[in-house]
Structures are given as structure tokens and as C-alpha cells.
Design an enzyme around this catalytic site. Structure first.
Site, PDB file in Angstrom:
ATOM      1  N   HIS A  22     -15.934   2.355  32.958  1.00  0.00           N
ATOM      2  CA  HIS A  22     -15.016   3.118  33.968  1.00  0.00           C
ATOM      3  C   HIS A  22     -14.032   1.937  34.149  1.00  0.00           C
ATOM      4  CE1 HIS A  22     -14.654   3.812  38.278  1.00  0.00           C
ATOM      5  NE2 HIS A  22     -13.860   4.831  37.747  1.00  0.00           N
ATOM      6  N   GLU A  49     -12.658   4.683  30.017  1.00  0.00           N
ATOM      7  CA  GLU A  49     -11.798   5.575  31.067  1.00  0.00           C
ATOM      8  C   GLU A  49     -10.817   4.554  31.746  1.00  0.00           C
ATOM      9  OE1 GLU A  49     -10.835   6.978  34.833  1.00  0.00           O
ATOM     10  OE2 GLU A  49     -11.847   4.977  34.603  1.00  0.00           O
ATOM     11  N   ASP A  51      -6.923   4.422  34.467  1.00  0.00           N
ATOM     12  CA  ASP A  51      -5.963   5.279  34.963  1.00  0.00           C
ATOM     13  C   ASP A  51      -4.508   4.882  34.750  1.00  0.00           C
ATOM     14  OD1 ASP A  51      -8.320   6.091  36.933  1.00  0.00           O
ATOM     15  OD2 ASP A  51      -8.382   3.872  37.194  1.00  0.00           O
ATOM     16  N   HIS A  64      -5.096   2.144  39.203  1.00  0.00           N
ATOM     17  CA  HIS A  64      -5.741   3.070  40.011  1.00  0.00           C
ATOM     18  C   HIS A  64      -5.023   3.358  41.152  1.00  0.00           C
ATOM     19  CE1 HIS A  64      -8.749   4.460  42.729  1.00  0.00           C
ATOM     20  NE2 HIS A  64      -9.358   5.107  41.747  1.00  0.00           N
ATOM     21  N   GLU A 124      -7.253   8.823  32.211  1.00  0.00           N
ATOM     22  CA  GLU A 124      -6.993   9.565  33.477  1.00  0.00           C
ATOM     23  C   GLU A 124      -5.735   9.500  33.776  1.00  0.00           C
ATOM     24  OE1 GLU A 124      -9.335   8.692  37.089  1.00  0.00           O
ATOM     25  OE2 GLU A 124      -8.111  10.068  38.078  1.00  0.00           O
TER      26      GLU A 124
HETATM   27  O1  G3P Z   1     -11.945   9.449  35.666  1.00  0.00           O
HETATM   28  C1  G3P Z   1     -12.906   9.348  36.306  1.00  0.00           C
HETATM   29  C2  G3P Z   1     -12.812   8.612  37.566  1.00  0.00           C
HETATM   30  O2  G3P Z   1     -12.322   7.330  37.064  1.00  0.00           O
HETATM   31  C3  G3P Z   1     -12.222   9.238  38.782  1.00  0.00           C
HETATM   32  O3  G3P Z   1     -12.358   8.379  39.963  1.00  0.00           O
HETATM   33  O4  G3P Z   1     -11.147   7.121  41.453  1.00  0.00           O
HETATM   34  O5  G3P Z   1     -12.345   5.887  39.537  1.00  0.00           O
HETATM   35  O6  G3P Z   1     -10.344   7.341  39.193  1.00  0.00           O
HETATM   36  P1  G3P Z   1     -11.473   7.137  40.151  1.00  0.00           P
HETATM   37 MG    MG Z   2     -10.262   6.741  36.947  1.00  0.00          MG
END
Ligand code: G3P
Ligand code: MG
Length: 255
Positions: A22, A49, A51, A64, A124
Site C-alpha cells: 500500500h 498500490e 496514489d 495521497h 489509484e
Molecule cells: O487503493 C486503496 C487504498 O489506497 C485507498 O485508501 O486513502 O490509502 O488511498 P487510501
Molecule cells: Mg490509495
């Protein structure tokens, strides 16, 4: 634009690993930086993953928050600075001294690092408010170019259905996942309307029945952010296809 060389990603032709770090493995290292990816890879993680949003001049970068304050030496909205201005910021010192000087990562740099090392990407699309469609389209178009020679394309995901729709219109062939925090009653209709191959849900809303229903409807299922090894085992036992975790040091990526 050239047609992609890789076969289309579908639920039946699913090329991605189950274990996904993540924010680029951004707990032990500063989130969404290249340093985090390198650390995740050193723990055996093969998919990441992260952002992505746009700079003031429309370049995709990893961040993020909508503002720079928490994870960089800058302040204010991310789309208030150009790529050149963002490049002057420190995106690592906030985390720990060992990462001081770490740069804001560009999507281009991450594309190069992941492909050179045989790693998979879940982009994302996380627009700053008001730039949903622009971000969806720009990220998809850049991803198409940056991954044009890849055997496996990046998986796009977003909580913003507007961004996903724009990404689809710009580059229909890139696979998409609908992100949900709370589960809408019409989640399947929404996912289908956007041509998604997967549902990507907060683990708190998932159970065995829902995963089975998504599979029966022809969707894969991903989940975030699962940091407890027992919960991870339970979700995988229910047939989860992708587990997004901060816990790279406690959840071994055994495929
Ligand atoms: O992509 C899944 C997850 O990353 C969504 O939550 O806030 O960590 O981007 P966040
Ligand atoms: Mg995310």
C-alpha cells in the site's frame, strides 16, 4: 495511439499477484516515494498500490493527500505547484531522518522502476477536488504511453467514478477497479457501468458471500488496507484476489 501489445486483462485472464504493498510500501518508508517501492520489493512484494494526482501543469505525480503539508516540506494544494516546483520539495524528511531528501515521485519514474524490476502496478487515481475527469483522462493517457511495452498493464482504480469514466473514455483498454469504502447497494451496476474488472473494497465491508457474488458476476475482488495477518488469511481464504497492505514486515507475500 498504438493498440496495447499485452492481452486484455479480464477476470478470467488475471495477471496480478495477490499481495500488494500500500502506498508503495509506505509505512516503513515514506509513502508514495521510490524509496518505499524499493523497500517493499526487498520484502518480496511484486505489486504496489500508489496514489496519483496532477501537478499545476498537469503532470501525474504520487501523493495521497490533496495538500502537500503532511508528507512534504511544502504547503498548500498539490495542484498549486508545477512539476518543477514539486521537484524542489523533500518528501522523505517528515518520515524519518534516513529518508531526508527523498523526492516526490513522478508516475514516469515509477513506471521505469517497476517495469525494470518486473513489478506490477495498481494506480489509484486520486484527484484533487474539482479535477476528477481531467485527472482520470491524463493519468490513463500517460499510463498508456509509460507502460506501452509492458507485458502486463497497470490496474487503474479510483473512488471517483467520474475519474474512472474519464480514464475509460481516454484509454478503454486499461483495466479498472471500482474503489468503495462503504458498499453501495448497487455496487455491481456501478462497476459494470464503468467496465470494471474488479471491485476494490475496504476489508470491513467484505465477507465470503460478497466475494462469491462478485466472482459469480465476473469481477475480481481486491481489498484495502489489511494489516492484520489473521484477517489477511481469512480474506484470502474467502477467495480474495488482491490484498493491499501496509504490513509488508508481518504479511509474507507468498503467492
Ligand atoms: O487503493 C486503496 C487504498 O489506497 C485507498 O485508501 O486513502 O490509502 O488511498 P487510501
Ligand atoms: Mg490509495
Amino acid at each position: 495511439m498504438n493498440a496495447p501489445k499485452s492481452p486484455a486483462v479480464t477476470a478470467a485472464n488475471w495477471p496480478y499477484p495477490r499481495f500488494i504493498a500500500h502506498r508503495g510500501a509506505g509505512k516503513l518508508a515514506p509513502e508514495n516515494t521510490l524509496a518505499a517501492f524499493r523497500l517493499g520489493a526487498s520484502f518480496g512484494y511484486r505489486m504496489f498500490e500508489f496514489d496519483v494526482k496532477l501537478s499545476a501543469d498537469g503532470k501525474p505525480i504520487l501523493m495521497h493527500d490533496a495538500t502537500l503539508d503532511r508528507t512534504t516540506s511544502g504547503a498548500g494544494r498539490v495542484d498549486g505547484l508545477t512539476l518543477g516546483e514539486l521537484a524542489q520539495l523533500d518528501a522523505g524528511a517528515w518520515h524519518s531522518p534516513g529518508y531526508a531528501g527523498e523526492a516526490v515521485a513522478t508516475l514516469a519514474a515509477i513506471a521505469r522502476y517497476t517495469q525494470a524490476n518486473g513489478l506490477h502496478s495498481n494506480i489509484e487515481i486520486k484527484p484533487v477536488p474539482g479535477r476528477e475527469a481531467q485527472t482520470g483522462a491524463a493519468v490513463a493517457l500517460d499510463a498508456q504511453v509509460l507502460w506501452r511495452d509492458a507485458a502486463v498493464p497497470p490496474l487503474l482504480s479510483s473512488f471517483s467514478e467520474e475519474a474512472l469514466a474519464a480514464a475509460r473514455q481516454a484509454v478503454p483498454d486499461l483495466p479498472r477497479a471500482l474503489l468503495v469504502d462503504a458498499l453501495p447497494v448497487d455496487w455491481l451496476e456501478r462497476a459494470r457501468a464503468l467496465g470494471c474488472v474488479a471491485l476494490d473494497a475496504n476489508y470491513r465491508v467484505l465477507d465470503a458471500q460478497l466475494i462469491a457474488a462478485a466472482h459469480a458476476a465476473g469481477l475480481r475482488v481486491l481489498s484495502y488496507t489489511v494489516n492484520d495477518p489473521e484477517r489477511a488469511a481469512q480474506l484470502l481464504g474467502w477467495g480474495l484476489d488482491g490484498l493491499i497492505t501496509d504490513g509488508i514486515d508481518v504479511i509474507a507475500p507468498v503467492e
